[in-house]
Write an enzyme that holds these catalytic residues in place. Sequence first.
Site, PDB file in Angstrom:
ATOM      1  N   ARG A  61     -80.100  99.027   3.821  1.00  0.00           N
ATOM      2  CA  ARG A  61     -79.800 100.386   4.303  1.00  0.00           C
ATOM      3  C   ARG A  61     -80.364 101.458   3.391  1.00  0.00           C
ATOM      4  O   ARG A  61     -80.652 102.562   3.838  1.00  0.00           O
ATOM      5  CB  ARG A  61     -78.291 100.546   4.513  1.00  0.00           C
ATOM      6  CG  ARG A  61     -77.763  99.729   5.685  1.00  0.00           C
ATOM      7  CD  ARG A  61     -76.260  99.903   5.890  1.00  0.00           C
ATOM      8  NE  ARG A  61     -75.503  99.593   4.693  1.00  0.00           N
ATOM      9  CZ  ARG A  61     -74.969  98.404   4.405  1.00  0.00           C
ATOM     10  NH1 ARG A  61     -75.123  97.405   5.244  1.00  0.00           N
ATOM     11  NH2 ARG A  61     -74.292  98.218   3.304  1.00  0.00           N
ATOM     12  N   GLU A  98     -69.278  93.126  -5.184  1.00  0.00           N
ATOM     13  CA  GLU A  98     -67.874  92.868  -4.919  1.00  0.00           C
ATOM     14  C   GLU A  98     -67.606  91.579  -4.161  1.00  0.00           C
ATOM     15  O   GLU A  98     -66.513  91.063  -4.185  1.00  0.00           O
ATOM     16  CB  GLU A  98     -67.199  94.063  -4.225  1.00  0.00           C
ATOM     17  CG  GLU A  98     -67.878  94.587  -2.983  1.00  0.00           C
ATOM     18  CD  GLU A  98     -68.921  95.658  -3.241  1.00  0.00           C
ATOM     19  OE1 GLU A  98     -68.977  96.599  -2.455  1.00  0.00           O
ATOM     20  OE2 GLU A  98     -69.701  95.563  -4.191  1.00  0.00           O
TER      21      GLU A  98
END
Length: 178
Positions: A61, A98
């Site tokens: 992105r 994460e």
Amino acid sequence: MNDNADLAALIRNIPDYPKPGIMFRDVSSLLLDAGGYRMTMDRLAALVDPDTELVAGIEARGFIVASALAYILGLGQLMLRKPGKLPGDKIGTDYTLEYGTDRIEMHVGHVQPDQKVLLVDDLIATGGTALAGLDLIRQGGGKVEQALFIVDLPDLGGAQKLRAQNIRVDALIGFDGD
């Protein structure tokens, strides 16, 4: 960070994705809105240091953000890619995010010595990907003084980690508690 509530309203929130307890901030809904996309890129472009020489986007992105900004600013775009995507000589760095670990790479010689590079991505959370991008650009000889994001999740600390590396961090929208 400005409020930019008009843009924040265009971002879809998906609970428990990609795992329980995560609130995924989906910028694809913002990008689908032509007016919202244009305003986002115009507002980000207004934040860019005027002596920036190159825009680096992180796959995937980040490419969308970097491409639009590079076009608006009349600059080239550097792509920081996932493994196996670059055919030539490359350098890379591994990092933790994460949800696990990953790697990004770039072609050798695509950053000139001391070239001022703007690092961009759609969102900053824990900062693992952005720090890897910073490391990679520095390995290539470039210097990063600024990083831009559409969304910051400040409670996850990524922007602070970049600031600790003397990087000016700007984001249009912040979502607390994520």
